[in-house]
Design a protein around this motif. Structure first.
Motif, PDB file in Angstrom:
ATOM      1  N   LEU A 239      -5.348  -6.178  -2.337  1.00 57.94           N
ATOM      2  CA  LEU A 239      -5.030  -5.372  -3.510  1.00 57.94           C
ATOM      3  C   LEU A 239      -5.524  -6.017  -4.794  1.00 57.94           C
ATOM      4  O   LEU A 239      -5.956  -5.318  -5.715  1.00 57.94           O
ATOM      5  CB  LEU A 239      -3.519  -5.135  -3.578  1.00 57.94           C
TER       6      LEU A 239
ATOM      7  N   ARG B  40       0.835  -1.205   0.000  1.00 57.90           N
ATOM      8  CA  ARG B  40       0.000   0.000   0.000  1.00 57.90           C
ATOM      9  C   ARG B  40       0.871   1.256   0.000  1.00 57.90           C
ATOM     10  O   ARG B  40       0.576   2.237  -0.689  1.00 57.90           O
ATOM     11  CB  ARG B  40      -0.909   0.000   1.228  1.00 57.90           C
TER      12      ARG B  40
ATOM     13  N   TYR C 127      -5.663  -4.559  -8.570  1.00 56.33           N
ATOM     14  CA  TYR C 127      -4.234  -4.736  -8.855  1.00 56.33           C
ATOM     15  C   TYR C 127      -3.937  -6.234  -8.928  1.00 56.33           C
ATOM     16  O   TYR C 127      -3.285  -6.794  -8.057  1.00 56.33           O
ATOM     17  CB  TYR C 127      -3.386  -4.086  -7.759  1.00 56.33           C
TER      18      TYR C 127
ATOM     19  N   GLU D  14      -2.205  -8.095   2.627  1.00 55.81           N
ATOM     20  CA  GLU D  14      -2.109  -7.003   1.671  1.00 55.81           C
ATOM     21  C   GLU D  14      -2.393  -7.429   0.240  1.00 55.81           C
ATOM     22  O   GLU D  14      -3.196  -6.807  -0.459  1.00 55.81           O
ATOM     23  CB  GLU D  14      -0.713  -6.383   1.737  1.00 55.81           C
TER      24      GLU D  14
END
Length: 477
Positions: free
Chosen positions: A144, A105, A149, A140
Motif C-alpha cells: 500500500l 485493502r 498510501y 499489505e
C-alpha cells in the motif's frame, strides 16, 4: 481560445518563503503563470486588498470513522469537505481505520466508496493500524505504501486501538524500509486506566474527570517512549496533537539526539483549558478530546512552539460528534459517565481563521509562517508537495483568498459541519477566507458556495525518501 481559465489579479501572494505582489494565471487546474498585469482569461478575480495563499491542507481529520457501538460521527465526506472548503482548505487527509480482523485493502475499499463523488475538496488518506499482524506488516502495508498510501497512525491509548511497544517497533521498522511516515498518538493507556478506576471509586464521573484522568504526565511519558522507539529503529515520526510544554520539550531533546521528528499542535490547545470541561448540565462533554485541553501556562507553551518552530504542523484534529444526540456525546452511557463520552471535537472550518487571527493578525507569526504551518509543511510531510502546498508554476491551483478586514464572531449556526455546536463559539476573529479555489475551480466565492460536490478528487501521495533530511519550513527565531 483564452490563454487562461482564470486570473487572480492584484493580490498579495504568500508562500512559505516569500510575500509578493503578483497576478496568478490558471489553466486546466494548474498554476501556469505568476507575473504582473496578466491578461487573456475567461474570467478574472480582483484580489485587491486581499491575501492570496495556498489552500489549507488539514492533515489530521476524522470523518465517517467507526467510533464504537451505537456511536456515529457527525460528518460524512459531503459535510466534512463542505465545512473544510468554507474554512479555506483545499485538501483534507482523513484516517482510514483498520478494524481488528480486517485487512487494510478491505477497509480502504470501503472508505473510498464513502468518499466517491461526495467531496468539495481534494482528499488523501492516512491508515490507522490497529491489528499489525505478520500479513499486514509483511505484505499489505509495504504494497500500500508503494500504491500511494505512505502515511499511517498508531495509538498508544484506547484499548481497541493501542499497540504495545513491540508492535510499534515492528510497525516503525516497516516504515523505515518502505519510506512510510508514522504518526503517533502519545498517551499511556495503563496510567489512564489506573486513574479512571480511582475516579470511578470516588464517584467522580463528570466530564471534567476526562482531563484529570489524562494529565500532562501521561502524554509526556508516552511522547518520550515513542521518540525512544523511533530512535531505536532510526526512523522519522510525527508526534500529533501536542498539548503542553513538557511534551514539546521531549521533542526538542529528541532532536538534539538526532531523532527526526515533526511536531503538531491544534487550535484547542491554544484557545481552551481543562476548566472548560466543567460546564453546566454536562456541557463539558462538548470539549472532551484527547489529549484534553490543559491550562493557561500550557497554552502559552504551545504558542511558543508555534512561534519558534517547535511545531511544524497546525491541524484541526477534527473529530465531530453531535452533543445532544443519543449517538453522540450524550449517548445513554455518556450521559452518566465521562468514560463513555466520545472523544473528539469539531474544528475543520475554524482551524485556519483562528491561527490567522490570533497568530498572524496578532503579530505572533508572519504570513510565510502561517502558510508553512497550515499548508506547505503538511504537503511536504505527507508526500503531496510540490503538487500541493504552494503557489508555484506547475502546482495544483489550490488557492484561498483571505480578506484581512473581516471581523467575525465564530457561531456554529454559520458553520457547515454536521455537529450541533462549535467548541470555539464566541471567539472573535479578524480575517476570514472568502474565496476558495480547488484544482482551478472556484468552489466558494465571496462566502457563497458556487461549486458542487464531486469536484474534489482522491490524491495519491508519495513515500518519504528514505533517510532524507527534513525540508520542512520552521521559524528562524
Amino acid at each position: 481560445m483564452s490563454d487562461y481559465d482564470l486570473i487572480i489579479q492584484n493580490g498579495t501572494v504568500a508562500t512559505a518563503a516569500d510575500v509578493f505582489q503578483a497576478d496568478i494565471g490558471i489553466k486546466d487546474g494548474k498554476i501556469v503563470q505568476i507575473g504582473q498585469s496578466l491578461s487573456g482569461a475567461a474570467r478574472t478575480i480582483d484580489a485587491s486588498g486581499k491575501y492570496v495563499l495556498p489552500g489549507g491542507i488539514d492533515s489530521h481529520v476524522h470523518i465517517s470513522q467507526p467510533s464504537g457501538e451505537g456511536i456515529e460521527m457527525a460528518d460524512d465526506f459531503e459535510s466534512g469537505t463542505l465545512s473544510a472548503v468554507f474554512g479555506g482548505n483545499t485538501t483534507i487527509m482523513p484516517f482510514c481505520l483498520q478494524e481488528k480482523g480486517k485487512s487494510l485493502r478491505e477497509v480502504l475499499t470501503a472508505y473510498h466508496a464513502l468518499a466517491e463523488g461526495q467531496c468539495y475538496t481534494d482528499v488523501s488518506f492516512h491508515l490507522i493500524i490497529s491489528d499489525p499482524s505478520d500479513a499486514v506488516l509483511g505484505q499489505e502495508l509495504p504494497a500500500l505504501v508503494a500504491d500511494g498510501y505512505p502515511s499511517l497512525k498508531v495509538f498508544m491509548t484506547y484499548e481497541s486501538l493501542r499497540l504495545d511497544d513491540a508492535q510499534i517497533l515492528k510497525t516503525l521498522d516497516v516504515a523505515r524500509r518502505t519510506g512510510a511516515t508514522v504518526m503517533v498518538h502519545c498517551e499511556n493507556e495503563d496510567a489512564i486506566r489506573f486513574l479512571i478506576e480511582k475516579h470511578e471509586l470516588a464517584g467522580d464521573l463528570a466530564p471534567r474527570a476526562h482531563a484529570s484522568t489524562r494529565p500532562v504526565a501521561v502524554e509526556r511519558e508516552a511522547t518520550h517512549r515513542a521518540l525512544t522507539l523511533a530512535e531505536i529503529v532510526d526512523v522519522p515520526v510525527v508526534i500529533v496533537h501536542v498539548s503542553n510544554g513538557e511534551a514539546m520539550e521531549e521533542i526538542a531533546r529528541a532532536r538534539t539526539r538526532g531523532v527526526k521528528v515533526v511536531g503538531e499542535t491544534c487550535p484547542q490547545y491554544l484557545t481552551l483549558t481543562a476548566k472548560d470541561l466543567d460546564g453546566m448540565d454536562w456541557e463539558g462533554a462538548k470539549l472532551v478530546c484527547s489529549p484534553p485541553p490543559r491550562d493557561e501556562d500550557a497554552q502559552k507553551e504551545c504558542w511558543r512552539g508555534i512561534e519558534t518552530g517547535a511545531f511544524e504542523l497546525f491541524s484541526s484534529d477534527h473529530c465531530p460528534f453531535r452533543y445532544d444526540d443519543q449517538h453522540g456525546k450524550l449517548n445513554p452511557k455518556g450521559r452518566t459517565n465521562f468514560r463513555h463520552i466520545p472523544n473528539g471535537i469539531p474544528g475543520i472550518e475554524t482551524r485556519l481563521p483562528i491561527l490567522f487571527s490570533q497568530g498572524f493578525m496578532a503579530g505572533r507569526i508572519d504570513l510565510p509562517r502561517f502558510v508553512a504551518l497550515t499548508s506547505t509543511n503538511h504537503a511536504k510531510t505527507y508526500g503531496l508537495y510540490p503538487q500541493k502546498g504552494t503557489i508555484a508554476v506547475g502546482a495544483d491551483a489550490d488557492i484561498a483568498i483571505w480578506d484581512p478586514a473581516i471581523q467575525r464572531t465564530i457561531r456554529h449556526a454559520e458553520l457547515h459541519d454536521g455537529a450541533d455546536y462549535s467548541p470555539y463559539e464566541g471567539i472573535e476573529i479578524t480575517g476570514w477566507p472568502i474565496t476558495t479555489i480547488v484544482a482551478g475551480k472556484t468552489v466558494v466565492e465571496n462566502g457563497v458556495l458556487v461549486g458542487t460536490k464531486g469536484h474534489g478528487q482522491y490524491r495519491k501521495a508519495a513515500a518519504r525518501q528514505i533517510n532524507k533530511q527534513s525540508n520542512l519550513t520552521r521559524a528562524t527565531s
